[in-house]
Design an enzyme around this catalytic site. Structure first.
Site, PDB file in Angstrom:
ATOM      1  N   GLY A 106       0.969  -1.269  -0.159  1.00  0.00           N
ATOM      2  CA  GLY A 106      -0.007   0.087  -0.162  1.00  0.00           C
ATOM      3  C   GLY A 106       0.995   1.419  -0.022  1.00  0.00           C
ATOM      4  O   GLY A 106       0.406   2.277   0.577  1.00  0.00           O
ATOM      5  N   LEU A 107       1.966   1.773  -0.508  1.00  0.00           N
ATOM      6  CA  LEU A 107       3.479   2.197  -0.342  1.00  0.00           C
ATOM      7  C   LEU A 107       3.072   3.482  -1.242  1.00  0.00           C
ATOM      8  O   LEU A 107       3.994   3.631  -1.792  1.00  0.00           O
ATOM      9  CB  LEU A 107       4.689   1.684  -0.009  1.00  0.00           C
ATOM     10  CG  LEU A 107       4.962   1.356   1.929  1.00  0.00           C
ATOM     11  CD1 LEU A 107       5.720   0.461   2.272  1.00  0.00           C
ATOM     12  CD2 LEU A 107       3.830   2.615   2.491  1.00  0.00           C
ATOM     13  N   GLY A 108       2.600   3.016  -2.694  1.00  0.00           N
ATOM     14  CA  GLY A 108       2.122   3.652  -3.436  1.00  0.00           C
ATOM     15  C   GLY A 108       2.527   3.813  -5.362  1.00  0.00           C
ATOM     16  O   GLY A 108       3.102   4.167  -5.898  1.00  0.00           O
ATOM     17  N   SER A 109       2.264   2.126  -5.164  1.00  0.00           N
ATOM     18  CA  SER A 109       2.421   1.585  -6.405  1.00  0.00           C
ATOM     19  C   SER A 109       1.927   2.617  -7.578  1.00  0.00           C
ATOM     20  O   SER A 109       2.693   1.883  -8.650  1.00  0.00           O
ATOM     21  CB  SER A 109       2.540   0.223  -6.798  1.00  0.00           C
ATOM     22  OG  SER A 109       1.367  -0.327  -6.072  1.00  0.00           O
ATOM     23  N   SER A 110       0.448   2.728  -7.652  1.00  0.00           N
ATOM     24  CA  SER A 110      -0.580   2.889  -9.006  1.00  0.00           C
ATOM     25  C   SER A 110       0.557   4.329  -9.237  1.00  0.00           C
ATOM     26  O   SER A 110       0.708   4.646 -10.549  1.00  0.00           O
ATOM     27  CB  SER A 110      -1.631   2.781  -7.939  1.00  0.00           C
ATOM     28  OG  SER A 110      -2.156   1.842  -7.977  1.00  0.00           O
ATOM     29  N   ALA A 112       3.219   5.763  -8.092  1.00  0.00           N
ATOM     30  CA  ALA A 112       4.897   5.792  -8.579  1.00  0.00           C
ATOM     31  C   ALA A 112       4.626   5.128 -10.570  1.00  0.00           C
ATOM     32  O   ALA A 112       5.339   4.940 -11.286  1.00  0.00           O
ATOM     33  CB  ALA A 112       5.343   4.506  -8.304  1.00  0.00           C
ATOM     34  N   ASP A 153       0.093  11.252  -3.629  1.00  0.00           N
ATOM     35  CA  ASP A 153       0.933  10.540  -3.846  1.00  0.00           C
ATOM     36  C   ASP A 153       1.097  10.524  -4.938  1.00  0.00           C
ATOM     37  O   ASP A 153       2.970   9.789  -5.477  1.00  0.00           O
ATOM     38  CB  ASP A 153       0.427   8.595  -3.920  1.00  0.00           C
ATOM     39  CG  ASP A 153      -1.472   8.711  -4.003  1.00  0.00           C
ATOM     40  OD1 ASP A 153      -1.901   9.418  -5.214  1.00  0.00           O
ATOM     41  OD2 ASP A 153      -1.824   8.077  -4.495  1.00  0.00           O
TER      42      ASP A 153
HETATM   43  O1  PMV Z   1      -4.365   3.618   1.362  1.00  0.00           O
HETATM   44  P1  PMV Z   1      -3.303   5.390   0.610  1.00  0.00           P
HETATM   45  O2  PMV Z   1      -2.166   4.681   0.809  1.00  0.00           O
HETATM   46  O3  PMV Z   1      -4.201   5.276  -0.764  1.00  0.00           O
HETATM   47  O4  PMV Z   1      -4.440   7.012   1.573  1.00  0.00           O
HETATM   48  C1  PMV Z   1      -5.262   7.200   0.857  1.00  0.00           C
HETATM   49  C2  PMV Z   1      -4.645   8.374   1.452  1.00  0.00           C
HETATM   50  C3  PMV Z   1      -6.275   9.299   1.469  1.00  0.00           C
HETATM   51  O5  PMV Z   1      -6.720  10.403   2.418  1.00  0.00           O
HETATM   52  C4  PMV Z   1      -7.380   8.287   2.271  1.00  0.00           C
HETATM   53  C5  PMV Z   1      -7.042   9.668  -0.060  1.00  0.00           C
HETATM   54  C6  PMV Z   1      -6.620  10.535  -1.065  1.00  0.00           C
HETATM   55  O6  PMV Z   1      -6.519  10.042  -1.887  1.00  0.00           O
HETATM   56  O7  PMV Z   1      -5.732  11.169  -0.167  1.00  0.00           O
END
Ligand code: PMV
Length: 323
Positions: A106-110, A112, A153
């Site tokens: 859940g650390l931003g692969s999409s 990136a 992200d």
């Molecule tokens: O779950 P993640 O790491 O994709 O983060 C989502 C963060 C939110 O604030 C809930 C959504 C967003 O797009 O900012």
């Protein structure tokens, strides 16, 4: 000519959920990198390989159909190509290969992968896109796929470092500081962001004043944390993270496993700990001080967390090679 771009993942520090409603957040880019290699071909097809997901030679789509395949593993790359092709009227065939860690935590692969695709295409077609243009195109591509999201992200993947981010990209401020003393821990459960964003939206519909007040407090926490980060005042950042964790719980996005990890980190001596991102699963982070990093890590391991040993403040997207 094969052009390869590399972009970092991200870790949300504070402002989760509030940032969707244009309040600020603080995000740091992490050294979990994704690369996208692109070569122009002489046909009218876009072939995409995603070896980490077992997509080798079996994915191709006609140029005019790009972005319509509904294939989960290629959706962000397709959306990025589609955004550029539409805007700049490109019609060339491509051979694309993406690479990166198999588990993204859940650390931003999409984001990136999307940003690396846009950056590589900018190079391949000599578009000379600025960072802001790469951000705008990539953010649009992400919205095309998932419909929702603040873009924080995408900003982390483009600009790197640690960023104060608000207003869907209207405000992007790099925060200069030394390394943040963080332990990052994966809960073992991967969750979809979109459903949790929807859940908070529904709560906000039912209880607008209360949820807006929670977001206002988060806003204040983020602004105070910005100052503390700039001064490397980790005690304050830790305390603010703890308060923020309580507010995310109040919004209903916490989960038992995340609470267990957060309390384990605090028991191990953390200055503060909170979930990162949408909630429900994915990662938590803890701030350590002095030499208690190992104590926190072993406390998290005992609670069956997985320590993700990666650097924060990673470099934003760049061209890794042209061959
Ligand atoms: O779950 P993640 O790491 O994709 O983060 C989502 C963060 C939110 O604030 C809930 C959504 C967003 O797009 O900012």
């Amino acid at each position: 000519m094969v052009v390869t771009a590399s972009a970092p993942g991200k870790l949300m520090l504070l402002g989760d959920h509030a940032v969707v409603y244009d309040h600020p957040c603080i995000v740091t880019a992490v050294d979990l990198r994704y690369s996208v290699s692109i070569e122009v071909t002489n046909n009218d097809e876009i072939k995409i390989k995603v070896p980490v997901h077992g997509i080798e030679n079996n994915f191709s789509v006609k140029v005019e159909k790009i972005g319509t395949s509904n294939t989960k593993e290629t959706s962000f790359v397709e959306a990025a190509i589609s955004a550029i092709y539409k805007k700049y009227g490109v019609t060339k065939g491509l051979a694309v290969t993406t690479n990166g860690p198999k588990i993204s935590y859940g650390l931003g692969s999409s984001s990136a992968v999307t940003v690396a695709t846009v950056r590589a295409l900018s190079q391949v077609f000599n578009l000379n896109l600025t960072s802001k243009e790469i951000f705008e195109l990539s953010y649009q591509a992400v919205l095309d796929v998932q419909g929702k999201g603040s873009g924080f992200d995408v900003a982390a993947a483009v600009f790197g470092g640690t960023i104060y981010y608000a207003g869907k990209g209207k405000h992007i401020e790099p925060l200069q500081h030394e390394d943040i003393p963080l332990v990052i821990c994966y809960s073992g459960e991967k969750v979809g962001t979109v459903n949790l964003v929807k859940q908070v939206y529904e709560l906000k519909q039912r209880r607008p004043n209360i949820v807006d007040s929670v977001f206002e407090i988060m806003h204040r926490l983020v602004d105070r944390a910005r100052e503390a980060l700039l001064n490397s005042d980790w005690d304050t950042v830790g305390e603010l993270a703890n308060i923020h964790q309580g507010l995310l719980d109040a919004l209903g996005v916490n989960a038992p496993k995340l609470s267990e990890l957060v309390f384990s980190a605090r028991k191990g001596g953390a200055l503060g700990a909170k979930l990162s991102g949408a909630g429900g699963g994915d990662c938590i982070f803890a701030l350590y001080s002095g030499n208690n990093k190992d104590m926190i890590s072993s406390s998290l391991l005992k609670a069956n967390g997985e320590i993700i040993d990666i650097k924060t403040g990673a470099r934003g997207v760049y061209i890794a090679s042209v061959s």
